[in-house]
Design a protein around this motif. Structure first.
Motif, PDB file in Angstrom:
ATOM      1  N   ALA A   1      -2.563  -5.247  11.220  1.00  0.00           N
ATOM      2  CA  ALA A   1      -3.245  -4.573  10.114  1.00  0.00           C
ATOM      3  C   ALA A   1      -3.344  -3.070  10.372  1.00  0.00           C
ATOM      4  CB  ALA A   1      -4.628  -5.175   9.905  1.00  0.00           C
ATOM      5  N   ARG A   2      -3.729  -2.688  11.573  1.00  0.00           N
ATOM      6  CA  ARG A   2      -3.824  -1.257  11.885  1.00  0.00           C
ATOM      7  C   ARG A   2      -2.459  -0.590  11.865  1.00  0.00           C
ATOM      8  NH1 ARG A   2      -8.514  -0.401  16.474  1.00  0.00           N
ATOM      9  NH2 ARG A   2     -10.219  -1.111  15.153  1.00  0.00           N
ATOM     10  N   ASN A   3      -1.455  -1.270  12.408  1.00  0.00           N
ATOM     11  CA  ASN A   3      -0.113  -0.685  12.452  1.00  0.00           C
ATOM     12  C   ASN A   3       0.494  -0.501  11.069  1.00  0.00           C
ATOM     13  OD1 ASN A   3      -0.077  -0.482  15.249  1.00  0.00           O
ATOM     14  ND2 ASN A   3       0.806  -2.522  15.503  1.00  0.00           N
ATOM     15  N   LYS A   4       0.110  -1.352  10.138  1.00  0.00           N
ATOM     16  CA  LYS A   4       0.689  -1.274   8.791  1.00  0.00           C
ATOM     17  C   LYS A   4      -0.211  -0.541   7.805  1.00  0.00           C
ATOM     18  CE  LYS A   4       3.975  -4.915   9.190  1.00  0.00           C
ATOM     19  NZ  LYS A   4       4.633  -6.027   8.539  1.00  0.00           N
ATOM     20  N   THR A   5      -1.234   0.108   8.307  1.00  0.00           N
ATOM     21  CA  THR A   5      -2.053   0.984   7.467  1.00  0.00           C
ATOM     22  C   THR A   5      -1.483   2.380   7.642  1.00  0.00           C
ATOM     23  OG1 THR A   5      -3.992  -0.419   7.750  1.00  0.00           O
ATOM     24  CG2 THR A   5      -4.379   1.851   7.048  1.00  0.00           C
ATOM     25  N   ILE A   6      -0.948   2.919   6.544  1.00  0.00           N
ATOM     26  CA  ILE A   6      -0.210   4.183   6.614  1.00  0.00           C
ATOM     27  C   ILE A   6      -0.651   5.137   5.516  1.00  0.00           C
ATOM     28  CG2 ILE A   6       1.818   3.140   7.696  1.00  0.00           C
ATOM     29  CD1 ILE A   6       3.121   3.071   4.903  1.00  0.00           C
ATOM     30  N   LYS A   7      -0.235   6.381   5.673  1.00  0.00           N
ATOM     31  CA  LYS A   7      -0.481   7.397   4.656  1.00  0.00           C
ATOM     32  C   LYS A   7       0.804   7.584   3.866  1.00  0.00           C
ATOM     33  CE  LYS A   7      -0.640  12.000   5.390  1.00  0.00           C
ATOM     34  NZ  LYS A   7      -1.070  13.313   5.827  1.00  0.00           N
ATOM     35  N   LYS A   8       0.702   7.479   2.552  1.00  0.00           N
ATOM     36  CA  LYS A   8       1.826   7.753   1.653  1.00  0.00           C
ATOM     37  C   LYS A   8       1.366   8.837   0.693  1.00  0.00           C
ATOM     38  CE  LYS A   8       4.549   3.563   1.545  1.00  0.00           C
ATOM     39  NZ  LYS A   8       5.162   2.548   0.694  1.00  0.00           N
ATOM     40  N   GLY A   9       1.848  10.033   0.906  1.00  0.00           N
ATOM     41  CA  GLY A   9       1.408  11.155   0.077  1.00  0.00           C
ATOM     42  C   GLY A   9      -0.066  11.411   0.308  1.00  0.00           C
ATOM     43  N   ASN A  10      -0.855  11.293  -0.738  1.00  0.00           N
ATOM     44  CA  ASN A  10      -2.298  11.510  -0.605  1.00  0.00           C
ATOM     45  C   ASN A  10      -3.079  10.200  -0.689  1.00  0.00           C
ATOM     46  OD1 ASN A  10      -1.974  10.975  -3.290  1.00  0.00           O
ATOM     47  ND2 ASN A  10      -3.176  12.683  -4.027  1.00  0.00           N
ATOM     48  N   LYS A  11      -2.410   9.098  -0.347  1.00  0.00           N
ATOM     49  CA  LYS A  11      -3.047   7.784  -0.404  1.00  0.00           C
ATOM     50  C   LYS A  11      -2.952   7.083   0.942  1.00  0.00           C
ATOM     51  CE  LYS A  11      -1.935   7.004  -5.242  1.00  0.00           C
ATOM     52  NZ  LYS A  11      -1.261   6.133  -6.194  1.00  0.00           N
ATOM     53  N   ILE A  12      -3.934   6.242   1.209  1.00  0.00           N
ATOM     54  CA  ILE A  12      -3.910   5.375   2.372  1.00  0.00           C
ATOM     55  C   ILE A  12      -3.513   3.996   1.862  1.00  0.00           C
ATOM     56  CG2 ILE A  12      -5.229   4.388   4.286  1.00  0.00           C
ATOM     57  CD1 ILE A  12      -4.876   7.501   4.318  1.00  0.00           C
ATOM     58  N   VAL A  13      -2.474   3.429   2.449  1.00  0.00           N
ATOM     59  CA  VAL A  13      -1.942   2.148   1.988  1.00  0.00           C
ATOM     60  C   VAL A  13      -2.060   1.131   3.114  1.00  0.00           C
ATOM     61  CG1 VAL A  13       0.113   0.955   1.138  1.00  0.00           C
ATOM     62  CG2 VAL A  13      -0.311   3.331   0.479  1.00  0.00           C
ATOM     63  N   SER A  14      -2.692   0.019   2.813  1.00  0.00           N
ATOM     64  CA  SER A  14      -2.759  -1.112   3.740  1.00  0.00           C
ATOM     65  C   SER A  14      -1.633  -2.054   3.342  1.00  0.00           C
ATOM     66  CB  SER A  14      -4.120  -1.801   3.642  1.00  0.00           C
ATOM     67  OG  SER A  14      -5.136  -0.896   4.021  1.00  0.00           O
ATOM     68  N   ASN A  15      -0.506  -1.914   4.024  1.00  0.00           N
ATOM     69  CA  ASN A  15       0.735  -2.549   3.622  1.00  0.00           C
ATOM     70  C   ASN A  15       0.934  -3.900   4.319  1.00  0.00           C
ATOM     71  OD1 ASN A  15       3.131  -2.729   2.260  1.00  0.00           O
ATOM     72  ND2 ASN A  15       4.258  -1.379   3.630  1.00  0.00           N
ATOM     73  N   TYR A  16       0.029  -4.833   4.050  1.00  0.00           N
ATOM     74  CA  TYR A  16       0.137  -6.190   4.585  1.00  0.00           C
ATOM     75  C   TYR A  16      -0.581  -7.124   3.616  1.00  0.00           C
ATOM     76  CZ  TYR A  16      -4.359  -4.626   6.429  1.00  0.00           C
ATOM     77  OH  TYR A  16      -5.612  -4.088   6.553  1.00  0.00           O
ATOM     78  N   ALA A  17      -0.156  -8.369   3.617  1.00  0.00           N
ATOM     79  CA  ALA A  17      -0.569  -9.327   2.585  1.00  0.00           C
ATOM     80  C   ALA A  17      -2.061  -9.644   2.569  1.00  0.00           C
ATOM     81  CB  ALA A  17       0.225 -10.622   2.740  1.00  0.00           C
ATOM     82  N   TYR A  18      -2.713  -9.586   3.711  1.00  0.00           N
ATOM     83  CA  TYR A  18      -4.109 -10.015   3.784  1.00  0.00           C
ATOM     84  C   TYR A  18      -5.108  -8.853   3.789  1.00  0.00           C
ATOM     85  CZ  TYR A  18      -2.895  -9.212   8.682  1.00  0.00           C
ATOM     86  OH  TYR A  18      -2.443  -8.661   9.849  1.00  0.00           O
ATOM     87  N   ALA A  19      -4.683  -7.698   3.346  1.00  0.00           N
ATOM     88  CA  ALA A  19      -5.563  -6.517   3.305  1.00  0.00           C
ATOM     89  C   ALA A  19      -6.790  -6.767   2.441  1.00  0.00           C
ATOM     90  CB  ALA A  19      -4.801  -5.296   2.805  1.00  0.00           C
ATOM     91  N   GLY A  20      -6.603  -7.384   1.311  1.00  0.00           N
ATOM     92  CA  GLY A  20      -7.729  -7.667   0.415  1.00  0.00           C
ATOM     93  C   GLY A  20      -8.776  -8.555   1.066  1.00  0.00           C
ATOM     94  N   ARG A  21      -8.334  -9.560   1.771  1.00  0.00           N
ATOM     95  CA  ARG A  21      -9.276 -10.466   2.453  1.00  0.00           C
ATOM     96  C   ARG A  21     -10.056  -9.725   3.524  1.00  0.00           C
ATOM     97  NH1 ARG A  21      -7.148 -16.113   4.247  1.00  0.00           N
ATOM     98  NH2 ARG A  21      -9.384 -16.503   4.239  1.00  0.00           N
ATOM     99  N   LEU A  22      -9.357  -8.923   4.324  1.00  0.00           N
ATOM    100  CA  LEU A  22     -10.057  -8.159   5.360  1.00  0.00           C
ATOM    101  C   LEU A  22     -11.051  -7.189   4.740  1.00  0.00           C
ATOM    102  CD1 LEU A  22      -7.370  -7.269   8.061  1.00  0.00           C
ATOM    103  CD2 LEU A  22      -9.149  -9.017   8.159  1.00  0.00           C
ATOM    104  N   ASN A  23     -10.644  -6.552   3.658  1.00  0.00           N
ATOM    105  CA  ASN A  23     -11.522  -5.584   3.014  1.00  0.00           C
ATOM    106  C   ASN A  23     -12.722  -6.263   2.344  1.00  0.00           C
ATOM    107  OD1 ASN A  23     -12.140  -2.859   2.486  1.00  0.00           O
ATOM    108  ND2 ASN A  23     -11.457  -3.114   0.391  1.00  0.00           N
ATOM    109  N   ASP A  24     -12.580  -7.539   2.019  1.00  0.00           N
ATOM    110  CA  ASP A  24     -13.695  -8.299   1.434  1.00  0.00           C
ATOM    111  C   ASP A  24     -14.647  -8.845   2.490  1.00  0.00           C
ATOM    112  OD1 ASP A  24     -12.830  -7.863  -1.153  1.00  0.00           O
ATOM    113  OD2 ASP A  24     -11.722  -9.751  -1.276  1.00  0.00           O
ATOM    114  N   GLY A  25     -14.373  -8.545   3.771  1.00  0.00           N
ATOM    115  CA  GLY A  25     -15.286  -8.964   4.827  1.00  0.00           C
ATOM    116  C   GLY A  25     -14.926 -10.271   5.491  1.00  0.00           C
TER     117      GLY A  25
END
Length: 95
Positions: free
Chosen positions: A43-67
């Motif tokens: 999850a940390r390795n696939k969290t990247i900056k694209k332009g002026n956005k932070i992108v969590s580029n993995y399938a389960y990002a929503g679940r992690l962000n929901d706690g």
């Protein structure tokens, strides 16, 4: 009562202030990664900056962000935003 403004000082401070958005995006990436729970590091390795956005580029990002993880029961977005508020204030105070 007259207010005097030193135009050179004002312009210099405004130029420094213009760097705030870029600074905050860089800080957001670091803070988001710090707030992202770690099992394998994917999850940390696939969290990247694209332009002026932070992108969590993995399938389960929503679940992690929901706690979903006990390591980050508030997810990572809310704590990141709270920490960014502090970073913005520090940046502005330095100007």
């Amino acid at each position: 009562m007259a207010i005097k403004i030193n135009a050179k000082v004002f312009e210099k401070r405004m130029n420094k202030l213009a760097g705030l958005p870029s600074y905050l995006v860089d800080e957001a990436l670091d803070i988001t990664k710090e707030n992202t729970p770690v099992a394998s590091g994917n999850a940390r390795n696939k969290t990247i900056k694209k332009g002026n956005k932070i992108v969590s580029n993995y399938a389960y990002a929503g679940r992690l962000n929901d706690g979903y993880s006990r390591q980050a029961p508030q997810g990572f977005t809310k704590p990141t935003i709270e920490q960014l508020d502090d970073q913005a204030e520090k940046y502005i105070r330095k100007i």
